[in-house]
Design a protein around this motif. Structure first.
Motif, PDB file in Angstrom:
ATOM      1  N   MET A  56       0.864  -1.178   0.000  1.00  0.00           N
ATOM      2  CA  MET A  56       0.000   0.000   0.000  1.00  0.00           C
ATOM      3  C   MET A  56       0.902   1.229   0.000  1.00  0.00           C
ATOM      4  N   PRO A  57       0.400   2.403  -0.392  1.00  0.00           N
ATOM      5  CA  PRO A  57       1.225   3.613  -0.344  1.00  0.00           C
ATOM      6  C   PRO A  57       1.832   3.818   1.045  1.00  0.00           C
ATOM      7  N   GLU A  58       3.091   4.241   1.090  1.00  0.00           N
ATOM      8  CA  GLU A  58       3.780   4.377   2.372  1.00  0.00           C
ATOM      9  C   GLU A  58       3.104   5.392   3.291  1.00  0.00           C
ATOM     10  N   GLU A  59       2.322   6.299   2.725  1.00  0.00           N
ATOM     11  CA  GLU A  59       1.589   7.266   3.557  1.00  0.00           C
ATOM     12  C   GLU A  59       0.590   6.582   4.495  1.00  0.00           C
ATOM     13  N   PHE A  60       0.217   5.345   4.167  1.00  0.00           N
ATOM     14  CA  PHE A  60      -0.781   4.634   4.969  1.00  0.00           C
ATOM     15  C   PHE A  60      -0.156   3.726   6.025  1.00  0.00           C
ATOM     16  N   ASP A  61       1.168   3.701   6.093  1.00  0.00           N
ATOM     17  CA  ASP A  61       1.835   2.766   7.005  1.00  0.00           C
ATOM     18  C   ASP A  61       1.386   2.930   8.454  1.00  0.00           C
ATOM     19  N   GLY A  62       1.142   4.146   8.868  1.00  0.00           N
ATOM     20  CA  GLY A  62       0.762   4.376  10.255  1.00  0.00           C
ATOM     21  C   GLY A  62      -0.684   4.048  10.579  1.00  0.00           C
ATOM     22  N   TYR A  63      -1.463   3.690   9.566  1.00  0.00           N
ATOM     23  CA  TYR A  63      -2.880   3.391   9.768  1.00  0.00           C
ATOM     24  C   TYR A  63      -3.214   1.899   9.639  1.00  0.00           C
ATOM     25  N   ILE A  64      -2.402   1.157   8.884  1.00  0.00           N
ATOM     26  CA  ILE A  64      -2.688  -0.264   8.605  1.00  0.00           C
ATOM     27  C   ILE A  64      -1.759  -1.161   9.418  1.00  0.00           C
ATOM     28  N   ARG A  65      -2.353  -2.078  10.160  1.00  0.00           N
ATOM     29  CA  ARG A  65      -1.557  -3.017  10.954  1.00  0.00           C
ATOM     30  C   ARG A  65      -1.198  -4.256  10.156  1.00  0.00           C
ATOM     31  N   GLN A  66      -2.205  -4.877   9.514  1.00  0.00           N
ATOM     32  CA  GLN A  66      -1.948  -6.100   8.767  1.00  0.00           C
ATOM     33  C   GLN A  66      -3.136  -6.439   7.874  1.00  0.00           C
ATOM     34  N   PHE A  67      -2.885  -7.354   6.932  1.00  0.00           N
ATOM     35  CA  PHE A  67      -3.929  -7.954   6.101  1.00  0.00           C
ATOM     36  C   PHE A  67      -3.993  -9.442   6.423  1.00  0.00           C
ATOM     37  N   SER A  68      -5.127 -10.050   6.111  1.00  0.00           N
ATOM     38  CA  SER A  68      -5.253 -11.498   6.271  1.00  0.00           C
ATOM     39  C   SER A  68      -6.236 -12.029   5.239  1.00  0.00           C
ATOM     40  N   VAL A  69      -6.203 -13.329   5.025  1.00  0.00           N
ATOM     41  CA  VAL A  69      -7.083 -13.972   4.057  1.00  0.00           C
ATOM     42  C   VAL A  69      -7.442 -15.358   4.564  1.00  0.00           C
ATOM     43  N   CYS A  70      -8.684 -15.778   4.338  1.00  0.00           N
ATOM     44  CA  CYS A  70      -9.108 -17.133   4.675  1.00  0.00           C
ATOM     45  C   CYS A  70     -10.236 -17.534   3.726  1.00  0.00           C
ATOM     46  N   THR A  71     -10.589 -18.806   3.731  1.00  0.00           N
ATOM     47  CA  THR A  71     -11.595 -19.281   2.786  1.00  0.00           C
ATOM     48  C   THR A  71     -12.425 -20.395   3.388  1.00  0.00           C
ATOM     49  N   SER A  72     -13.607 -20.618   2.830  1.00  0.00           N
ATOM     50  CA  SER A  72     -14.386 -21.785   3.209  1.00  0.00           C
ATOM     51  C   SER A  72     -13.607 -23.022   2.775  1.00  0.00           C
ATOM     52  N   ALA A  73     -13.788 -24.122   3.462  1.00  0.00           N
ATOM     53  CA  ALA A  73     -12.980 -25.302   3.153  1.00  0.00           C
ATOM     54  C   ALA A  73     -13.732 -26.578   3.505  1.00  0.00           C
ATOM     55  N   ARG A  74     -13.582 -27.577   2.668  1.00  0.00           N
ATOM     56  CA  ARG A  74     -14.152 -28.896   2.953  1.00  0.00           C
ATOM     57  C   ARG A  74     -13.146 -29.776   3.672  1.00  0.00           C
ATOM     58  N   ARG A  75     -11.922 -29.273   3.787  1.00  0.00           N
ATOM     59  CA  ARG A  75     -10.825 -29.943   4.486  1.00  0.00           C
ATOM     60  C   ARG A  75      -9.918 -28.840   5.037  1.00  0.00           C
ATOM     61  N   PRO A  76      -9.026 -29.097   5.995  1.00  0.00           N
ATOM     62  CA  PRO A  76      -8.152 -28.036   6.492  1.00  0.00           C
ATOM     63  C   PRO A  76      -7.403 -27.332   5.357  1.00  0.00           C
ATOM     64  N   GLN A  77      -7.353 -26.014   5.426  1.00  0.00           N
ATOM     65  CA  GLN A  77      -6.700 -25.229   4.381  1.00  0.00           C
ATOM     66  C   GLN A  77      -5.948 -24.064   5.002  1.00  0.00           C
ATOM     67  N   ILE A  78      -4.784 -23.779   4.433  1.00  0.00           N
ATOM     68  CA  ILE A  78      -3.994 -22.612   4.839  1.00  0.00           C
ATOM     69  C   ILE A  78      -4.126 -21.536   3.781  1.00  0.00           C
ATOM     70  N   CYS A  79      -4.354 -20.292   4.236  1.00  0.00           N
ATOM     71  CA  CYS A  79      -4.231 -19.117   3.379  1.00  0.00           C
ATOM     72  C   CYS A  79      -3.248 -18.186   4.070  1.00  0.00           C
ATOM     73  N   MET A  80      -2.451 -17.484   3.284  1.00  0.00           N
ATOM     74  CA  MET A  80      -1.441 -16.632   3.894  1.00  0.00           C
ATOM     75  C   MET A  80      -1.184 -15.394   3.051  1.00  0.00           C
ATOM     76  N   CYS A  81      -0.721 -14.338   3.695  1.00  0.00           N
ATOM     77  CA  CYS A  81      -0.334 -13.114   3.000  1.00  0.00           C
ATOM     78  C   CYS A  81       0.609 -12.336   3.899  1.00  0.00           C
ATOM     79  N   THR A  82       1.324 -11.386   3.292  1.00  0.00           N
ATOM     80  CA  THR A  82       2.314 -10.592   4.019  1.00  0.00           C
ATOM     81  C   THR A  82       2.075  -9.119   3.749  1.00  0.00           C
ATOM     82  N   TYR A  83       2.148  -8.326   4.817  1.00  0.00           N
ATOM     83  CA  TYR A  83       2.104  -6.865   4.684  1.00  0.00           C
ATOM     84  C   TYR A  83       3.208  -6.318   5.575  1.00  0.00           C
TER      85      TYR A  83
END
Length: 426
Positions: A361-388
């Motif tokens: 994201m634009p560096e001007e927003f660094d002081g406002y955003i802590r983190q992002f995350s992602v997940c999904t419905s699943a019929r079996r265990p599933q990992i979703c991941m992302c980095t900010y």
């Protein structure tokens, strides 16, 4: 006499047809992207930001309709409203008997959540929507602190590019091939180890999130001379193996991993444009160390992630859609066939892993955003991941009450001197 308004409609892309056919109450085919701020969300500003975002993502105003031969997206004048979170994680969005939008935006304390029915978009396309939404929200909310300077959006593309069906664009009509012939390890496997468990009440998703330093986990991956995705996939396989019953250890563990095709083919589409690959490991000689698994997984990634192999797979799936016989089969029979094939393919999958990648994201927003995350419905265990920034969030979703695999996974990281902040919806 009043003129009837012209109906605008859009074909579903190749992947969307699958999600429309197989979604059900147990596996809603809904995924969630979330942005956690350092402050509580202002719902009024978020609503204004959503209205602005929809101007550049008109497809998100669509509803899913059923035709005689195919599903299609129809433009609507429905106005989405942001609401406080009140539904279970990845609750159903698409209902056959309702004319409703295929996404929802809601908030809870400092979190902005976007949930999307997978027939509308994939994770990358929806992430662009969320990033635009958060961008508008922060500009509206903190205009004075930003000193009138409006940071530039990371994702700028004409609406025509966002609406592009990139599956059709890159379909060359190449020779059909059998998908499982691509990977000799997977080709030999008739069935994968399948994780069993006690289903949660109302088939609700059990969500467990671990937030940690991306640099620390990358350090572990680099110690094995590999990437973050290969490292996490290998640790997932290792964690599943540690919790397998003895009588099942002759079955292979097979992970399904989505591939963002935009990394290999030029595309700015906000719709679905991904492929999948299977990564297999069989513990034939008893217990293996994490290093052994990493070596095998890394070899599979190197073999599978080439433009040539992905092009062949894209042509394979599109050729099924282009088949003259399939095109004239009524929709109910198409749906039945897709569900049957999906059920057979499901026996060859143990679990799934999806890495949305590094979010900027634009560096001007660094002081406002802590983190992002992602997940999904699943019929079996599933990992979703992302980095900010330096925040890596690894999210487990599962329809089962048991959490032994998740515990083993996070315990291993913790014992590698990685501090983990764990949260759950149970």
């Amino acid at each position: 006499m009043k003129q009837r308004k012209k109906v605008e409609w859009t074909r579903l892309d190749n992947a969307s047809k699958y999600f429309a056919a197989v979604s059900n109450f147990k596996d809603t085919k809904v995924f969630r992207l979330a942005c956690e701020l350092y402050e509580d969300v202002d719902p009024e500003a978020l609503q204004k930001a959503l209205d602005l975002t929809l101007e550049s993502f008109p497809l998100y105003r669509s509803v899913l309709r059923r035709g005689i031969f195919w599903y299609y997206l129809e433009a609507s004048d429905i106005k989405p409203t942001v609401e406080i979170e009140s539904l279970p994680v990845c609750a159903p969005i698409y209902y056959k008997d309702r004319r409703n939008l295929l996404f929802r935006v809601f908030y809870y304390n400092s979190r902005i959540n976007l949930e999307v029915f997978h027939a509308l978009s994939d994770g990358t396309g929806a992430l662009w929507f969320l990033k635009t939404l958060v961008h508008h929200y922060l500009v509206l909310k903190h205009k004075e602190e930003l000193g009138g300077r409006i940071p530039e959006l990371n994702y700028i593309a004409p609406i025509s590019k966002k609406m592009d069906d990139s599956f059709r664009r890159y379909y060359t009509g190449g020779k059909i091939f059998k998908q499982h012939a691509r990977n000799d390890d997977v080709k030999k496997e008739s069935a994968a180890y399948r994780i069993r468990g006690t289903r949660t009440e109302d088939s609700r998703m059990r969500l467990i999130e671990g937030s940690m330093s991306a640099k620390a986990v990358l350090g572990q991956a680099h110690a094995y001379d590999t990437t973050l995705t290969v490292y996490i996939a290998s640790l997932f396989i290792y964690s599943i193996y540690k919790e397998m019953p003895a009588r099942a250890k002759n079955f292979p563990i097979i992970l399904s991993i989505p591939i963002n095709l935009r990394q290999f083919f030029e595309s700015a589409t906000a719709r679905n444009f991904f492929s999948t690959m299977n990564v297999s490991y069989r513990f034939e000689k008893g217990e293996a160390g994490l290093g052994d698994i990493i070596q095998k997984v890394r070899e599979t990634f190197q073999r599978e992630l080439t433009e040539e192999m992905l092009n062949k797979q894209l042509n394979h799936f599109m050729s099924l859609e282009k088949n003259p016989l399939a095109r004239v089969v009524p929709l109910p029979l198409k749906d039945y066939s897709i569900r049957l094939v999906d059920k057979l393919n499901d026996r060859k999958i143990t679990a799934a892993l999806s890495n949305i990648g590094r979010i900027t994201m634009p560096e001007e927003f660094d002081g406002y955003i802590r983190q992002f995350s992602v997940c999904t419905s699943a019929r079996r265990p599933q990992i979703c991941m992302c980095t900010y920034g330096d925040r890596l969030v690894i999210s487990f979703t599962s329809p089962f009450r048991e959490t032994d695999i998740q515990s083993t996974f996070f315990k291993y990281l913790s014992q590698s001197n990685i501090d983990i902040e764990i949260s759950s919806n149970f």
